[in-house]
Each structure stands twice: as C-alpha cells, then as structure tokens.
Design a protein around this motif. Sequence first.
Motif, PDB file in Angstrom:
ATOM      1  N   PRO B  86       0.857  -1.192   0.000  1.00 22.94           N
ATOM      2  CA  PRO B  86       0.000   0.000   0.000  1.00 22.94           C
ATOM      3  C   PRO B  86       0.892   1.242   0.000  1.00 22.94           C
ATOM      4  N   ASN B  87       0.537   2.265  -0.762  1.00 19.53           N
ATOM      5  CA  ASN B  87       1.384   3.466  -0.764  1.00 19.53           C
ATOM      6  C   ASN B  87       1.138   4.287   0.509  1.00 19.53           C
ATOM      7  N   GLU B  88       1.932   5.328   0.690  1.00 17.20           N
ATOM      8  CA  GLU B  88       1.847   6.073   1.958  1.00 17.20           C
ATOM      9  C   GLU B  88       0.506   6.775   2.145  1.00 17.20           C
ATOM     10  N   GLY B 100      -4.325   1.162  11.625  1.00 14.19           N
ATOM     11  CA  GLY B 100      -2.985   0.916  11.114  1.00 14.19           C
ATOM     12  C   GLY B 100      -2.424  -0.455  11.443  1.00 14.19           C
ATOM     13  N   ARG B 101      -2.757  -0.982  12.609  1.00 15.11           N
ATOM     14  CA  ARG B 101      -2.123  -2.238  13.013  1.00 15.11           C
ATOM     15  C   ARG B 101      -3.049  -3.446  12.890  1.00 15.11           C
ATOM     16  N   ILE B 102      -4.230  -3.240  12.358  1.00 14.92           N
ATOM     17  CA  ILE B 102      -5.183  -4.356  12.307  1.00 14.92           C
ATOM     18  C   ILE B 102      -4.916  -5.271  11.109  1.00 14.92           C
ATOM     19  N   VAL B 103      -4.749  -4.658   9.945  1.00 11.21           N
ATOM     20  CA  VAL B 103      -4.552  -5.463   8.745  1.00 11.21           C
ATOM     21  C   VAL B 103      -3.055  -5.651   8.503  1.00 11.21           C
ATOM     22  N   LYS B 104      -2.681  -6.880   8.173  1.00  6.53           N
ATOM     23  CA  LYS B 104      -1.265  -7.171   7.909  1.00  6.53           C
ATOM     24  C   LYS B 104      -0.826  -6.555   6.590  1.00  6.53           C
ATOM     25  N   ILE B 105       0.388  -6.036   6.610  1.00 11.62           N
ATOM     26  CA  ILE B 105       0.934  -5.427   5.395  1.00 11.62           C
ATOM     27  C   ILE B 105       2.195  -6.172   4.990  1.00 11.62           C
ATOM     28  N   GLU B 106       2.295  -6.494   3.728  1.00 13.06           N
ATOM     29  CA  GLU B 106       3.553  -7.072   3.245  1.00 13.06           C
ATOM     30  C   GLU B 106       4.110  -6.204   2.118  1.00 13.06           C
TER      31      GLU B 106
END
Lengths: 155, 127
Positions: B86-88, B100-106
């Motif tokens: 995801p972009n900024e 911000g911390r709920i969905v995992k980001i890779e």
Amino acid sequence: MKNAENKRRKSPSGNLNELKIKMPSLSVNEGLARSVVAAFCAQLDPSATEIADIKCAVSEAVTNCIVHAYKDRIGTIYINIRLCEERVVRVEIKDKGCGIEDVKTARQPLFTTDAANERSGMGFTVMESFCDAVRVRSKLGGGTTVTLFKAFEGR
Amino acid sequence: MLKKHCKYETQIENGVLTVTLRGEIDHHSAVSVRTEIDSLIYELRPQKTVLDLSEIDFMDSSGLGLIMGRYALMQRIDGELTLKNPNERIVKIFELAGLGRIVKIEEDAEEIGAEDAEENTEKESKK
C-alpha cells in the motif's frame, strides 16, 4: 495598467479565479469532480501531495452527497471552486438533499449511518486531515454545504 | 463500453487468493469490485487473500470500507487478509481510522525472500 492586470486575474464576483460545476449525483461523477478540482488547482503549481490531498477531500464530500444527501434519488451537486486568496483554494460542495441531523456527531471519526454498505465513517475526518479548514452547514430536509479550504505552498 | 476506473486481476495459488487492483478506488469503483471479490472468496474459500495495492493511483475512505469489509469476510471463513505494497497515502487513511495495526501489510522486499514460485500458477484474469 494595474486595472488590466486585475481584469485578467479577477472574475466578475471579485475573486481571483473561479469555476462552477453542476452535476447529477451519479457515482461516476466522483472521479470527474476530483479531477476537475485538481485541474483547477494546477494553476498554483501544487506539489503531488497537495493534489492528492485535495482530490481525496473532494471525493469524500461528493461521495457524501451521493450516498447520504441523495440516498434514494438522483439530485444535483453544485461545486464552486475559487482561488480566494493568492494561494488558497476554496471548494464549496453543496447539495439540496436530506441534510444532516447532527453535524457534530457526523464529523466524528468512524461515525456512519450506513455501515451496511461498508461506509467507513471516515469521510469528514479525511477532509479535515487533508485540508486546512472544513466548514459544514446543514439543515434537515434543506441540504448540506461543505466548504474546504486548502492552502498551496507549491513545489 | 464504459471506462472502468478500477481494474483487477486475480490469481489463486496454494490456497492464497491474490487480487491485484489497478487504478482508482472510490465509492463508484468499490461497489462492483466488492461484489466480484466476494463471489470469488465464497467460491474458492482461500486461507488467505492478498490485496495487491501497488498499482493503485487513488484511494479514498471508500477503499477503507472495501478493505475492512474483505478483512471481516476473511475472518468469517477463518482466513486472513493481507495488503501488499500500500502506498503512503493508503497507509495514512488507515492510520486516521486507527486501523494501522489491524490489517497485515507485506512489502515486495519480503516477498523476494520467500518462494518465488511463479510457475504452476493458475491465472484467472478479468477485464
């Protein structure tokens, strides 16, 4: 000489530059509205972030008109874009829809009346974060006017 | 033929459904994309769904609704949802919502270290 300069820069209403749009509340117009506002702001040589900010804020306000104000019908959305000071753009997004019962509550993050349709309730929060000021005037049954103010520092 | 504001491609591999979104996510485009992703999830029952956002040019809070809706659906079928690149701007909208911390980001960098098994991939493509 100075008059001629003013004539070139000022619209009949005395503002520096101005653009009015009137469009039906069709969802396809969300993209059109934010693109037109971005094109208007291009005269200020904005940064990519400033353009992304104003596009997102306009998208939120127009979406509100479509999904909330004119929930069960197609109405008209009026957008007035003005360069009101040297580097401040004012975007007024107005509808004649259902109006907001309690503006203060509606502006709270995550508040939504339409969770069933996956509305996140973040529209006003996004507008407030991405603009310098947001003014909301609403009357039940009379419609809502959202005014966004955005100062552009440029690149 | 009307122009589509948001196009996507899907790919299923080892129980992982990857949806690569391209273009603009707003309320207009989210409605159709949502229905189509959901029918794929119901049909394929993936253990994991990855939303690849690397080619998203624009997203507003309707995109947040789209992502959180799919997150909830994946939870309901005991799966997980991950966002890729995801972009900024997108991250900022998540942070505004306190999500911000709920969905995992890779990020792509991590992916390279993992398996790069691009072969044996069933590719489904929609336009």
